[in-house]
Write a protein that holds these residues in place. Structure first.
Motif, PDB file in Angstrom:
ATOM      1  N   GLN A  88       0.856  -1.054  -0.148  1.00 17.48           N
ATOM      2  CA  GLN A  88      -0.052   0.071  -0.047  1.00 17.48           C
ATOM      3  C   GLN A  88       0.710   1.410  -0.043  1.00 17.48           C
ATOM      4  N   PRO A  89       0.522   2.272  -0.658  1.00 18.39           N
ATOM      5  CA  PRO A  89       1.203   3.570  -0.707  1.00 18.39           C
ATOM      6  C   PRO A  89       1.149   4.279   0.610  1.00 18.39           C
ATOM      7  N   LEU A  90       2.347   5.117   0.906  1.00 18.49           N
ATOM      8  CA  LEU A  90       2.570   5.465   2.248  1.00 18.49           C
ATOM      9  C   LEU A  90       2.451   7.037   1.988  1.00 18.49           C
ATOM     10  N   GLU A  91       1.738   7.807   2.535  1.00 19.45           N
ATOM     11  CA  GLU A  91       1.796   9.390   2.344  1.00 19.45           C
ATOM     12  C   GLU A  91       2.288   9.901   3.691  1.00 19.45           C
ATOM     13  N   PHE A  92       3.037  11.094   3.507  1.00 20.13           N
ATOM     14  CA  PHE A  92       3.676  11.987   4.439  1.00 20.13           C
ATOM     15  C   PHE A  92       5.054  11.353   4.818  1.00 20.13           C
ATOM     16  N   GLN A 133      -3.192  -6.524  10.687  1.00 19.12           N
ATOM     17  CA  GLN A 133      -4.001  -6.723   9.159  1.00 19.12           C
ATOM     18  C   GLN A 133      -5.129  -5.617   9.203  1.00 19.12           C
ATOM     19  N   PRO A 134      -5.187  -4.941   7.939  1.00 22.82           N
ATOM     20  CA  PRO A 134      -6.479  -4.181   7.953  1.00 22.82           C
ATOM     21  C   PRO A 134      -7.971  -4.985   7.746  1.00 22.82           C
ATOM     22  N   ALA A 135      -8.926  -4.730   8.467  1.00 22.29           N
ATOM     23  CA  ALA A 135     -10.011  -5.307   8.351  1.00 22.29           C
ATOM     24  C   ALA A 135     -10.878  -4.719   6.973  1.00 22.29           C
ATOM     25  N   LYS A 136     -11.983  -5.269   6.911  1.00 22.50           N
ATOM     26  CA  LYS A 136     -12.766  -4.788   5.562  1.00 22.50           C
ATOM     27  C   LYS A 136     -13.237  -3.424   5.743  1.00 22.50           C
ATOM     28  N   GLY A 137     -12.640  -2.373   5.024  1.00 19.14           N
ATOM     29  CA  GLY A 137     -13.077  -1.365   4.996  1.00 19.14           C
ATOM     30  C   GLY A 137     -12.289  -0.293   5.966  1.00 19.14           C
ATOM     31  N   LEU A 138     -11.438  -1.122   6.939  1.00 19.80           N
ATOM     32  CA  LEU A 138     -10.682  -0.276   8.036  1.00 19.80           C
ATOM     33  C   LEU A 138      -9.345  -0.797   8.143  1.00 19.80           C
ATOM     34  N   ASP A 139      -8.539   0.399   8.265  1.00 24.08           N
ATOM     35  CA  ASP A 139      -6.964   0.016   8.438  1.00 24.08           C
ATOM     36  C   ASP A 139      -6.354   1.023   9.561  1.00 24.08           C
ATOM     37  N   LYS A 140      -5.229   0.710   9.942  1.00 29.85           N
ATOM     38  CA  LYS A 140      -4.566   1.338  11.003  1.00 29.85           C
ATOM     39  C   LYS A 140      -5.500   1.370  12.184  1.00 29.85           C
ATOM     40  N   GLY A 179      -7.845   5.861  24.151  1.00 32.06           N
ATOM     41  CA  GLY A 179      -8.279   6.567  23.055  1.00 32.06           C
ATOM     42  C   GLY A 179      -8.356   5.354  22.018  1.00 32.06           C
ATOM     43  N   ALA A 180      -8.955   5.643  20.741  1.00 31.92           N
ATOM     44  CA  ALA A 180      -8.981   4.717  19.810  1.00 31.92           C
ATOM     45  C   ALA A 180      -9.160   5.405  18.580  1.00 31.92           C
ATOM     46  N   GLY A 181      -8.885   4.753  17.367  1.00 29.56           N
ATOM     47  CA  GLY A 181      -9.073   5.493  15.983  1.00 29.56           C
ATOM     48  C   GLY A 181      -9.093   4.346  14.992  1.00 29.56           C
ATOM     49  N   THR A 182      -9.208   4.818  13.934  1.00 26.14           N
ATOM     50  CA  THR A 182      -8.935   3.927  12.709  1.00 26.14           C
ATOM     51  C   THR A 182      -9.180   4.794  11.272  1.00 26.14           C
ATOM     52  N   THR A 183      -8.862   4.235  10.221  1.00 25.82           N
ATOM     53  CA  THR A 183      -8.953   4.773   8.959  1.00 25.82           C
ATOM     54  C   THR A 183      -9.859   4.008   8.145  1.00 25.82           C
ATOM     55  N   PHE A 184     -10.909   4.452   7.571  1.00 20.76           N
ATOM     56  CA  PHE A 184     -11.760   4.049   6.984  1.00 20.76           C
ATOM     57  C   PHE A 184     -11.385   4.008   5.486  1.00 20.76           C
ATOM     58  N   THR A 185     -11.258   3.000   4.623  1.00 20.65           N
ATOM     59  CA  THR A 185     -10.679   2.898   3.140  1.00 20.65           C
ATOM     60  C   THR A 185     -11.679   2.440   2.220  1.00 20.65           C
ATOM     61  N   ASN A 186     -11.510   2.601   0.920  1.00 15.26           N
ATOM     62  CA  ASN A 186     -12.563   2.154  -0.203  1.00 15.26           C
ATOM     63  C   ASN A 186     -12.028   0.862  -0.501  1.00 15.26           C
ATOM     64  N   ARG A 187     -12.486   0.370  -1.652  1.00 15.04           N
ATOM     65  CA  ARG A 187     -12.372  -0.938  -2.161  1.00 15.04           C
ATOM     66  C   ARG A 187     -11.040  -0.980  -2.660  1.00 15.04           C
ATOM     67  N   GLN A 188     -10.157   0.169  -3.159  1.00 21.07           N
ATOM     68  CA  GLN A 188      -8.930   0.322  -3.563  1.00 21.07           C
ATOM     69  C   GLN A 188      -7.887   0.441  -2.303  1.00 21.07           C
ATOM     70  N   GLN A 189      -8.442   0.316  -1.220  1.00 23.56           N
ATOM     71  CA  GLN A 189      -7.671   0.576   0.057  1.00 23.56           C
ATOM     72  C   GLN A 189      -7.013   1.991   0.129  1.00 23.56           C
ATOM     73  N   VAL A 190      -7.700   2.890  -0.425  1.00 26.48           N
ATOM     74  CA  VAL A 190      -7.301   4.279  -0.358  1.00 26.48           C
ATOM     75  C   VAL A 190      -8.034   4.982   0.828  1.00 26.48           C
ATOM     76  N   SER A 191      -7.570   5.776   1.577  1.00 24.54           N
ATOM     77  CA  SER A 191      -8.083   6.535   2.758  1.00 24.54           C
ATOM     78  C   SER A 191      -9.206   7.150   2.313  1.00 24.54           C
ATOM     79  N   VAL A 192     -10.454   7.322   2.946  1.00 22.19           N
ATOM     80  CA  VAL A 192     -11.528   8.196   2.585  1.00 22.19           C
ATOM     81  C   VAL A 192     -12.022   8.949   4.069  1.00 22.19           C
ATOM     82  N   CYS A 193     -11.704   8.393   5.183  1.00 18.83           N
ATOM     83  CA  CYS A 193     -11.828   9.004   6.481  1.00 18.83           C
ATOM     84  C   CYS A 193     -10.991   8.718   7.689  1.00 18.83           C
ATOM     85  N   GLN A 194     -10.595   9.509   8.505  1.00 15.74           N
ATOM     86  CA  GLN A 194      -9.705   9.231   9.708  1.00 15.74           C
ATOM     87  C   GLN A 194     -10.563   9.402  10.844  1.00 15.74           C
TER      88      GLN A 194
END
Length: 823
Positions: free
Chosen positions: A37-41, A715-722, A757-772
């Motif tokens: 997966q691509p890494l930003e920053f 491991q990322p779950a379906k639609g969830l990462d980090k 605290g807790a958090g996650t990154t929501f991803t689309n089918r291409q595993q690209v972030s759509v919301c943190q």
């Protein structure tokens, strides 16, 4: 001032014209990924230069103007192993560099550029440096950028006046002893005062770098405590596309609502960025005081950037606007119920016992009360650089204005009590010579011209003044096998002056006003002019016993000229309820600090230990003023009178970190830090007359430890990462070492704060972030506590409290929610 700018601009252009036009350069582009997966920053730099960039959302990056030849690239990102790649760049060609990073939880190998002349790694710098990334700031709930940095950097603390006013302190020293930068530009905003924080948009900051101690030579005088560089985000999206993000944040304790939206665009050689942010909050609350009247605030921030980047040069322009309306708490209450009251008459008619109680609607209101301050800060500057081979010439020219008004007249709410406008012009010219026999040399000159003008006001704690500051330096760095040496010299000169300043009555309003010279009036501020000069130096070494063990040592001499309040004060600061008296005979402060550090990187942990010892000559501090009969001097009824004094001082202590990241359980991390500083007053006369009460310096933070357990799903779950979960504890020991003369400070009990605290990154089918999503619960047990560096602790009108508790307490439990949507 125009002559100064013309001189530097002419010098800059002349040096450019002398550079040979036959230099051979190329470019580097590539993509950084992890687990496919691509890494930003991700930070990508060329060591030994100022060439650097961060990756875009798709993990791609591009570097132009790379001298032809062999180079090493360093890739670093929080949570991943630092990677190095050697490659060759041909003239006019673009080399490719695609890298895969491996995960880790180590936080000690970040690449930084602050405090040294060219990019270097934390592990190789003998100067104590700490780095805070954007993700680390997002992980911790905060109301301002200083509080965000405090939670992530051991040894950094803050003097606070409510949740939105935080002044940074490094190892027990603050105000003008800490040099704050915005992208390399000195932050000049009346920083010697208590009643306002940094005029910076926290949503715009991508990275915070902290230099501890007086070892930073390239930014100028005043940094006897250290340097904080706040770095904004730069355009890094795909070429030809508009990208950005939207941020929404909520805090339950004071109902704070923060929103921000940023846009960026790149096309060929041009880059553009824009961000607009706002924060609105009501009064904060705790279980002792309820809602604390006078702590609501409203901020608006705008920032923009435009730049052009060519193969051998770039020029970037930045502008920011900051507008803050901040209420002014005074701590007045009903003597029995302890409910907050508000002032409705002027001092001559004001009766503290008859002030009306603030209604519940008034305490919960988002409206800014009549008694408040308004702070506006405008900033415009440019950073330009020309590269030719290994030579680099960098120029910074900037202008900023800080306008501060305190509205403290309840019967005339439109009349400012304090009204000052600080205008500053900054210049910085830096030349990096070609490496010679492994020796990297940087020459530079920088400084500022500053004017502070009093406008339509009624209170005049300081005069209108002019200041000119100039300094030059040389910085050297060389590696001898396992030994890295660096150091340099600097010399500064500063002229401070003002004309005679007269204050007289205003018959139309009954308040005081500035008047012209009069034979019937003595000037409140007699004319003054003085030149301050001083030299600073640094010498340090890092010895690499191995890749896993390093020893660092540094000795540095710092210099700071007295600021305007320390020299020229002679009046009431209405926000502080203190009459300050300066001392015209002050000489500059000089510090001598020794640092010793040991760092180890192991497969399952990394750890560091930093020891420091700082001796300060001519240390300036405040002390209550007494008359010949031993009685407190009262110049303005209801306000205390303090005068600045000067003596010797010593500060010493340590910071330590132990971060556990077992290789067998990569999803688990256990991070621990400790910070300890002790400040001793060396004024022998004061010690003889006051004994132990005068032994310690004021505003010294207590022993502080921070521990956190974090679980990150591997491991990322379906639609969830980090996805992560975290729990932590902060322990502040009782502060028994305080400046007790005249009851300036009192003992502060210790306390423990639990956070989760807790958090996650929501991803689309291409595993690209759509919301943190970031969720945080601070002070879970709703502990009632007072920080030793909380100024509100001493906002008390009564000698005895009906509840047995005096002063104002810090915020109680707070639930925060932050959502970041990239687009």
């Amino acid at each position: 001032m125009q002559t100064v700018y013309f001189f530097f601009l002419t010098a800059f252009m002349l040096i450019i014209s002398q550079l040979e036009a036959v230099a051979q350069t190329g470019a580097i582009k590539g993509r950084v990924t992890a687990a496919g997966q691509p890494l930003e920053f991700v930070t990508v730099v060329v060591p030994g230069s100022t060439l650097g960039v961060t990756t875009a959302r798709n993990g791609e990056f591009a570097l132009a103007g790379i001298p032809a030849g062999s180079h090493e690239l360093v890739f670093s990102f929080l949570g991943y192993e630092t990677s190095r790649l050697s490659l060759t760049v041909a003239d006019g060609q673009t080399a490719e560099a695609n890298v895969k990073l491996q995960p880790t939880t180590s936080r000690l190998k970040e690449v930084v550029v602050t405090g040294v002349s060219r990019s270097t790694e934390v592990r190789k710098s003998p100067v104590p440096i700490a780095v805070l990334s954007k993700r680390q700031m997002n992980l911790n709930s905060n109301s301002n950028i200083v509080d965000a940095a405090v939670k992530g950097v051991p040894g950094l603390s803050a003097v606070t006046t409510g949740p939105n006013i935080s002044k940074p302190f490094i190892r027990g020293l603050g105000y003008n002893r800490v040099l704050t930068l915005y992208n390399g530009l000195r932050q000049e905003g009346q920083q010697w005062g208590d009643e306002h924080g940094l005029e910076v948009d926290q949503y715009d900051i991508d990275r915070v770098e902290v230099v501890k101690g007086p070892a930073s030579l390239i930014y100028g005088s005043d940094a006897v405590a250290g340097v904080i560089n706040l770095l904004p985000a730069t355009p890094n999206g795909p070429e030809g596309a508009v990208v950005g993000d939207a941020v929404a944040e909520y805090h339950s304790n004071n109902g704070m609502v923060g929103t921000s939206a940023g846009l960026s665009y790149r096309k060929r050689d041009w880059q553009y960025a824009f961000r607009a942010s706002q924060k609105t909050a009501a009064n904060y609350q705790n279980r002792v005081d309820g809602r604390v009247y006078g702590t609501a605030f409203r901020e608006l921030m705008l920032s923009g950037m435009a730049g052009i980047t060519k193969d051998r040069w770039f020029s970037h322009w930045y502008t920011t606007l900051y507008d803050n309306r901040q209420e002014i708490p005074d701590g007045s209450r009903d003597s029995l119920s302890r409910r907050f009251t508000k002032q409705i008459f002027e001092l001559d008619r004001d009766n503290l016992t008859q002030r009306p109680v603030v209604t519940e609607d008034g305490l919960r209101s988002y409206s800014i009360g009549a008694l408040h301050q308004r702070i506006q800060h405008y900033r415009l500057f440019t950073r330009s650089q020309v590269r030719l081979g290994q030579q680099e010439l960098t120029a910074l020219l900037g202008a900023q204005q800080n306008v501060r008004r305190e509205f403290n007249h309840p019967t005339a709410p439109q009349q400012a009590g304090l009204y000052v406008a600080l205008t500053t012009f900054n210049y910085d010219l830096r030349y990096s010579l070609p490496s010679w026999q492994g020796l990297e040399t940087t020459l530079g000159a920088n400084g500022m011209y500053q004017r502070n003008r009093t406008r339509d006001a009624t209170d005049f704690p300081i005069p209108s003044y002019a200041l000119f500051d100039a300094g030059g330096y040389v910085f050297l760095k060389r590696a001898f096998g396992k030994l890295d040496l660096s150091g340099g010299l600097r010399y500064d000169a500063r002229t401070l002056r003002w004309d005679a300043f007269f204050v007289g009555p205003n018959p139309a309003t009954g308040f005081a006003q500035r008047v012209g010279p009069s034979i019937d009036l003595a000037p409140q501020f007699p004319a003054f002019r003085k030149l301050y000069r001083g030299a600073s130096a640094s010498l340090g070494a890092t010895y690499n016993f191995s890749e896993q063990l390093l020893l660092k040592a540094n000795i540095a001499r710092g210099y700071r000229a007295p600021n305007i309040t320390e020299v020229g004060s002679n009046g009431l600061d209405p926000g502080a309820h203190i009459v300050y008296l300066g001392n015209r005979g002050f000489t500059p402060e000089f510090s001598l600090q020794e640092d010793l550090g040991l760092t180890t990187y192991r497969p399952n942990l990394d750890a560091s230990l930093e020891l420091f010892n700082n001796h300060i000559r001519n240390y300036i501090y405040q002390a209550k003023l007494y008359d010949a009969d031993g009685q407190p001097v009262v110049i303005v009824p209801g306000n205390t009178t303090y005068q600045y004094k000067q003596s010797a001082a010593r500060l010493y202590g340590l910071e330590a970190t132990i971060n556990l990241h077992p290789q067998s359980t990569r999803w688990l991390a256990f991070e621990n830090s400790l910070a300890l500083v002790n400040g001793l007053n060396k004024d022998h006369h004061l010690l003889e007359t006051n004994g132990r009460a005068a032994k310690y310096l004021p505003l010294i933070p207590p022993l502080h430890t921070r521990s956190e357990v974090r679980i990150t799903l591997a491991q990322p779950a379906k639609g969830l990462d980090k996805m992560y979960f975290r729990a932590g504890a902060e322990y502040y020991a009782a502060q028994n070492h305080f400046y007790a003369v005249d009851n300036t400070e009192t003992r502060t009990p210790g306390y423990v704060l639990l956070n989760a605290g807790a958090g996650t990154t929501f991803t689309n089918r291409q595993q690209v972030s759509v919301c943190q999503l970031f969720i945080q619960l601070d002070n879970i047990l709703d502990i009632a506590y007072q920080s030793h560096l909380n100024r509100l602790k001493y906002f008390e009108y009564y000698a005895v409290s009906a509840s047995g508790r005096r002063g104002i307490y810090n915020p109680g439990r707070n639930f925060s929610l932050k959502v970041i949507v990239p687009f």
